[in-house]
Scaffold this active site. Sequence first.
Site, short mmCIF file in Angstrom:
data_model
loop_
_atom_site.label_atom_id
_atom_site.label_comp_id
_atom_site.label_asym_id
_atom_site.label_seq_id
_atom_site.Cartn_x
_atom_site.Cartn_y
_atom_site.Cartn_z
N CYS A 50 2.70 12.57 -1.63
CA CYS A 50 1.27 12.79 -1.83
C CYS A 50 0.51 11.48 -1.98
O CYS A 50 -0.71 11.45 -1.79
CB CYS A 50 1.05 13.67 -3.05
SG CYS A 50 1.74 12.97 -4.57
N ARG B 20 -11.15 16.15 -12.04
CA ARG B 20 -9.76 15.72 -12.24
C ARG B 20 -9.60 15.45 -13.72
O ARG B 20 -10.33 14.63 -14.29
CB ARG B 20 -9.48 14.46 -11.42
CG ARG B 20 -8.17 13.80 -11.79
CD ARG B 20 -7.74 12.73 -10.81
NE ARG B 20 -7.28 13.32 -9.57
CZ ARG B 20 -6.59 12.66 -8.63
NH1 ARG B 20 -6.31 11.38 -8.80
NH2 ARG B 20 -6.20 13.26 -7.53
N ASP C 220 7.25 12.48 -5.10
CA ASP C 220 6.02 12.00 -5.76
C ASP C 220 6.48 10.93 -6.74
O ASP C 220 7.69 10.77 -7.00
CB ASP C 220 5.35 13.19 -6.47
CG ASP C 220 4.07 12.81 -7.22
OD1 ASP C 220 3.50 11.74 -6.94
OD2 ASP C 220 3.64 13.60 -8.10
N GLN D 274 -3.91 19.11 -3.08
CA GLN D 274 -2.85 18.36 -2.41
C GLN D 274 -1.94 19.32 -1.63
O GLN D 274 -1.57 19.06 -0.48
CB GLN D 274 -2.03 17.60 -3.46
CG GLN D 274 -0.91 16.78 -2.87
CD GLN D 274 -1.39 15.64 -2.00
OE1 GLN D 274 -2.24 14.86 -2.42
NE2 GLN D 274 -0.89 15.54 -0.79
N HIS E 234 -1.85 20.56 -8.77
CA HIS E 234 -2.65 19.79 -7.81
C HIS E 234 -2.78 20.62 -6.53
O HIS E 234 -2.24 20.27 -5.47
CB HIS E 234 -1.95 18.45 -7.53
CG HIS E 234 -2.81 17.42 -6.89
ND1 HIS E 234 -4.17 17.60 -6.64
CD2 HIS E 234 -2.53 16.16 -6.43
CE1 HIS E 234 -4.66 16.51 -6.07
NE2 HIS E 234 -3.69 15.62 -5.92
N ARG F 270 -5.99 15.70 3.77
CA ARG F 270 -6.78 16.03 2.58
C ARG F 270 -8.22 16.33 3.00
O ARG F 270 -8.85 17.27 2.51
CB ARG F 270 -6.76 14.87 1.56
CG ARG F 270 -5.41 14.56 0.94
CD ARG F 270 -4.92 15.67 0.03
NE ARG F 270 -5.85 16.01 -1.03
CZ ARG F 270 -5.93 15.39 -2.20
NH1 ARG F 270 -5.11 14.40 -2.48
NH2 ARG F 270 -6.80 15.77 -3.13
N1 NVA Z 1 1.93 13.45 -10.10
C1 NVA Z 1 0.95 12.43 -9.82
C2 NVA Z 1 0.15 12.81 -8.62
C3 NVA Z 1 -0.85 11.80 -8.15
C4 NVA Z 1 -1.67 12.26 -7.01
C5 NVA Z 1 0.06 12.23 -11.03
O1 NVA Z 1 -0.30 13.22 -11.66
O2 NVA Z 1 -0.25 11.08 -11.34
N1 CP Z 2 -2.76 12.30 -3.73
C1 CP Z 2 -3.85 12.08 -4.50
O1 CP Z 2 -4.39 13.00 -5.13
O2 CP Z 2 -4.30 10.81 -4.46
P1 CP Z 2 -5.41 10.19 -5.45
O3 CP Z 2 -4.82 10.21 -6.82
O4 CP Z 2 -5.65 8.82 -4.92
O5 CP Z 2 -6.63 11.06 -5.36
#
Ligand code: NVA
Ligand code: CP
Length: 307
Positions: free
Chosen positions: A264, A103, A224, A133, A130, A292
């Site tokens: 999400c 990530r 989101d 997701q 993502h 997931r």
């Molecule tokens: N758009 C959000 C998604 C979190 C799972 C982020 O990037 O923080």
């Molecule tokens: N939806 C998602 O990716 O959650 P986390 O950021 O907790 O992994």
Amino acid sequence: MQHFLSLDETTRKQLDHLFDVAYKLRDQRLAGQPNEPILAGKTLAMMFEKPSLRTRVSFHQAIIELGGHAIRLGWEEVGLGKREHPADVTRVLSGLVHGIMARVYEHQKLIDLATHSTIPVINALSDESHPCQALADVMTMMDEFGRDLSGRTLAYVGDGNNVARSLGMICARFDMNFVLASPQGYELAPQMVEHIRSQTPGMKLDMTHDPVEAVRHADAVYTDTWVSMGQEAESAKRREAFKDYQINDQLIAAAPSHAIVLHCLPAYRDVEITSAIIDGSRSRVFPQAHNRLHAQKGLLAVLMGGV
Ligand code: NVA
Ligand code: CP
């Protein structure tokens, strides 16, 4: 499928197979049977430049249930691009473990990892996309509407961000319509819209500034956070810009009565979505989070298990 960095490199045929595997493994689990040890003796290295609950736990649990192991590497400890060049990190890991998931902020870091890797690299979220997701999101819609999602409409109300980009791409793969309602300045970039449309000629992909218009024909309404990880300094500005885009009873009343609500997570309750909606009868937010695990089992079985 060699890597899973974005849905761009993944075909409909590969996705159908991935979901066949995911459903089979989920059925086994729900029947109380152990999954086959498809990943026995295999190890996934996981690294996170940003926080995570769902992604980290679901990947770790998925690999355990498939008979394998996961190692969580500390981001600072690895020092990708600081302590060590990504090419060296990935060449070393390629001889030690069987898969890498990361990530990151910049998507380029994933590309750098994959370029020099002889083992699969998985995008566990980047600023660009993502895709993991999106797999769980599609599975949740399949649970509701059946495996054939063609002609269904996903209305995304909120920021044209990483999650929205992957959703647009996966809608294209499954012949779905995608409508995005966002304030001016927070839409999907025109090149991205053209790119998504080019995947499935004739795809209905609409952009609007009117959330009510967006949800009118929706089978699923998605939102989101308005403030993604790394955007915290823009929090006040974003909350102001998005204030008319909340998923609440009033907005959902404009959607068809069968429409479900997805998010999400993590959610800022009573900001982009009300608690009443998350906890209400239209919400599939928690089964979505649980998917997931199941969707990623399909992914891991295909990528690392050669299923
Ligand atoms: N758009 C959000 C998604 C979190 C799972 C982020 O990037 O923080
Ligand atoms: N939806 C998602 O990716 O959650 P986390 O950021 O907790 O992994």
